[in-house]
Design a protein around this motif. Structure first.
Motif, PDB file in Angstrom:
ATOM      1  N   UNK A   1      -2.099 -47.918  -4.141  1.00 53.54           N
ATOM      2  CA  UNK A   1      -2.145 -46.449  -4.097  1.00 53.54           C
ATOM      3  C   UNK A   1      -3.477 -45.862  -4.585  1.00 53.54           C
ATOM      4  N   UNK A   2      -4.538 -46.565  -4.322  1.00 56.37           N
ATOM      5  CA  UNK A   2      -5.863 -46.047  -4.710  1.00 56.37           C
ATOM      6  C   UNK A   2      -6.826 -45.982  -3.531  1.00 56.37           C
ATOM      7  N   UNK A   3      -6.304 -46.285  -2.345  1.00 58.73           N
ATOM      8  CA  UNK A   3      -7.180 -46.330  -1.180  1.00 58.73           C
ATOM      9  C   UNK A   3      -7.098 -45.039  -0.365  1.00 58.73           C
ATOM     10  N   UNK A   4      -8.231 -44.641   0.161  1.00 57.88           N
ATOM     11  CA  UNK A   4      -8.312 -43.446   0.993  1.00 57.88           C
ATOM     12  C   UNK A   4      -9.149 -43.761   2.233  1.00 57.88           C
ATOM     13  N   UNK A   5      -8.596 -43.447   3.396  1.00 54.31           N
ATOM     14  CA  UNK A   5      -9.329 -43.590   4.650  1.00 54.31           C
ATOM     15  C   UNK A   5     -10.024 -42.265   4.978  1.00 54.31           C
ATOM     16  N   UNK A   6     -11.317 -42.325   5.207  1.00 56.01           N
ATOM     17  CA  UNK A   6     -12.114 -41.147   5.564  1.00 56.01           C
ATOM     18  C   UNK A   6     -12.624 -41.328   6.991  1.00 56.01           C
ATOM     19  N   UNK A   7     -12.479 -40.286   7.814  1.00 57.17           N
ATOM     20  CA  UNK A   7     -12.869 -40.380   9.226  1.00 57.17           C
ATOM     21  C   UNK A   7     -14.003 -39.390   9.535  1.00 57.17           C
ATOM     22  N   UNK A   8     -14.922 -39.862  10.381  1.00 65.17           N
ATOM     23  CA  UNK A   8     -16.095 -39.065  10.733  1.00 65.17           C
ATOM     24  C   UNK A   8     -16.312 -39.108  12.249  1.00 65.17           C
ATOM     25  N   UNK A   9     -16.625 -37.943  12.828  1.00 70.29           N
ATOM     26  CA  UNK A   9     -16.919 -37.843  14.259  1.00 70.29           C
ATOM     27  C   UNK A   9     -18.431 -37.726  14.453  1.00 70.29           C
ATOM     28  N   UNK A  10     -18.960 -38.509  15.388  1.00 65.98           N
ATOM     29  CA  UNK A  10     -20.408 -38.575  15.588  1.00 65.98           C
ATOM     30  C   UNK A  10     -20.919 -37.386  16.402  1.00 65.98           C
ATOM     31  N   UNK A  11     -22.024 -36.809  15.910  1.00 65.07           N
ATOM     32  CA  UNK A  11     -22.714 -35.714  16.611  1.00 65.07           C
ATOM     33  C   UNK A  11     -24.200 -36.081  16.702  1.00 65.07           C
ATOM     34  N   UNK A  12     -24.792 -35.860  17.875  1.00 61.21           N
ATOM     35  CA  UNK A  12     -26.196 -36.219  18.103  1.00 61.21           C
ATOM     36  C   UNK A  12     -26.991 -34.945  18.378  1.00 61.21           C
ATOM     37  N   UNK A  13     -28.056 -34.750  17.628  1.00 61.41           N
ATOM     38  CA  UNK A  13     -28.911 -33.591  17.840  1.00 61.41           C
ATOM     39  C   UNK A  13     -30.338 -34.043  18.138  1.00 61.41           C
ATOM     40  N   UNK A  14     -30.959 -33.378  19.125  1.00 65.91           N
ATOM     41  CA  UNK A  14     -32.358 -33.614  19.454  1.00 65.91           C
ATOM     42  C   UNK A  14     -33.111 -32.294  19.306  1.00 65.91           C
ATOM     43  N   UNK A  15     -34.384 -32.329  19.646  1.00 70.25           N
ATOM     44  CA  UNK A  15     -35.182 -31.099  19.572  1.00 70.25           C
ATOM     45  C   UNK A  15     -34.723 -30.060  20.579  1.00 70.25           C
ATOM     46  N   UNK A  16     -33.918 -30.492  21.586  1.00 70.29           N
ATOM     47  CA  UNK A  16     -33.539 -29.591  22.660  1.00 70.29           C
ATOM     48  C   UNK A  16     -32.029 -29.442  22.853  1.00 70.29           C
ATOM     49  N   UNK A  17     -31.225 -30.303  22.238  1.00 69.27           N
ATOM     50  CA  UNK A  17     -29.800 -30.270  22.547  1.00 69.27           C
ATOM     51  C   UNK A  17     -28.951 -30.720  21.370  1.00 69.27           C
ATOM     52  N   UNK A  18     -27.647 -30.455  21.493  1.00 68.32           N
ATOM     53  CA  UNK A  18     -26.651 -30.936  20.526  1.00 68.32           C
ATOM     54  C   UNK A  18     -25.474 -31.487  21.311  1.00 68.32           C
ATOM     55  N   UNK A  19     -25.057 -32.706  20.975  1.00 63.27           N
ATOM     56  CA  UNK A  19     -23.977 -33.360  21.694  1.00 63.27           C
ATOM     57  C   UNK A  19     -22.903 -33.824  20.720  1.00 63.27           C
ATOM     58  N   UNK A  20     -21.690 -33.330  20.929  1.00 72.73           N
ATOM     59  CA  UNK A  20     -20.535 -33.785  20.149  1.00 72.73           C
ATOM     60  C   UNK A  20     -19.886 -34.928  20.928  1.00 72.73           C
TER      61      UNK A  20
END
Length: 227
Positions: free
Chosen positions: A28-47
């Motif tokens: 009972x000490x474990x925690x799952x953390x989730x992350x979604x990848x996002x890519x940003x460039x000088x001209x765009x943003x992509x989820x």
């Protein structure tokens, strides 16, 4: 502007799980953390739809590497990942992208428009030269020769003095410009130099030539007409 590509991982969920920690052995000490990848460039943003997970032990305040996960933890990971409310996949562009796209289009459109304007102006002026009248003035890129050798080459103006049959008589301006920076006073009194008899047919096609081309002492190309 430099072209940079940067990956970001946005938190999209966390879940406490009852499994025993592979590191410290505590439950009972474990925690799952989730992350979604996002890519940003000088001209765009992509989820993106790519999701990564981190297993964290609250007891030791440390991350548990995936190679240490047991089957139970893996099952929790797959289950909780399927429940996540992810950001929709999306690609968007910033102002620099649109500047990069629109600016060349504007330059191309401007160039095309200018060329069309120049062409139409040239056609209109050529039509005016074809209908030349006495008293009108023409700017000429003018050359004089002596025994087939060029003696003078520059820009000047001519005043149309007479038109008869296939001939046109024009009188040269007192100023002959060889440098390209002279201001011409186009008053009729300023046309005081030699009077030339030239071919009217060639004049209407912007050429200033005598009837006997091989022996003539002058030639010219008409660039501008002023009424």
């Amino acid at each position: 502007m430099y072209y940079n590509v940067t990956d970001y991982y946005d938190p999209v969920g966390a879940k406490q799980i009852p499994s025993k920690c592979p590191g410290c052995g505590t439950s009972n000490c474990l925690e799952l953390l989730f992350y979604q990848k996002r890519i940003e460039t000088s001209f765009s943003k992509k989820v993106t739809t790519k999701v990564s997970g981190v297993l964290f032990c609250d007891n030791t305040q440390s991350e548990i590497a995936p190679v240490l996960w047991n089957d139970e933890i893996e099952q929790y990971y797959v289950l909780e990942k399927s429940k996540l409310n992810l950001q929709p996949k999306k690609l968007s562009f910033n102002k620099w992208f649109y500047c990069l796209i629109i600016l060349p289009l504007i330059l191309i459109a401007t160039t095309i428009g200018y060329n069309i304007y120049e062409e139409e102006s040239y056609i209109d002026e050529t039509k005016a030269i074809e209908q030349v009248h006495v008293g009108e003035k023409v700017m000429v890129l003018y050359t004089t020769t002596d025994s087939n050798n060029v003696t003078d080459n520059g820009t000047t103006w001519f005043l149309v003095k007479k038109i008869e049959a296939d001939s046109i008589w024009v009188q040269r301006h007192e100023v002959f410009d060889t440098e390209g920076d002279v201001h011409f006073d186009l008053a009729a009194s300023k046309f005081t130099r030699e009077t030339l008899k030239a071919s009217l047919t060639q004049f209407k096609t912007r050429g200033l030539f005598g009837h006997d081309y091989p022996s003539q002492k002058f030639s010219g190309y008409i660039t501008t007409l002023q009424k």
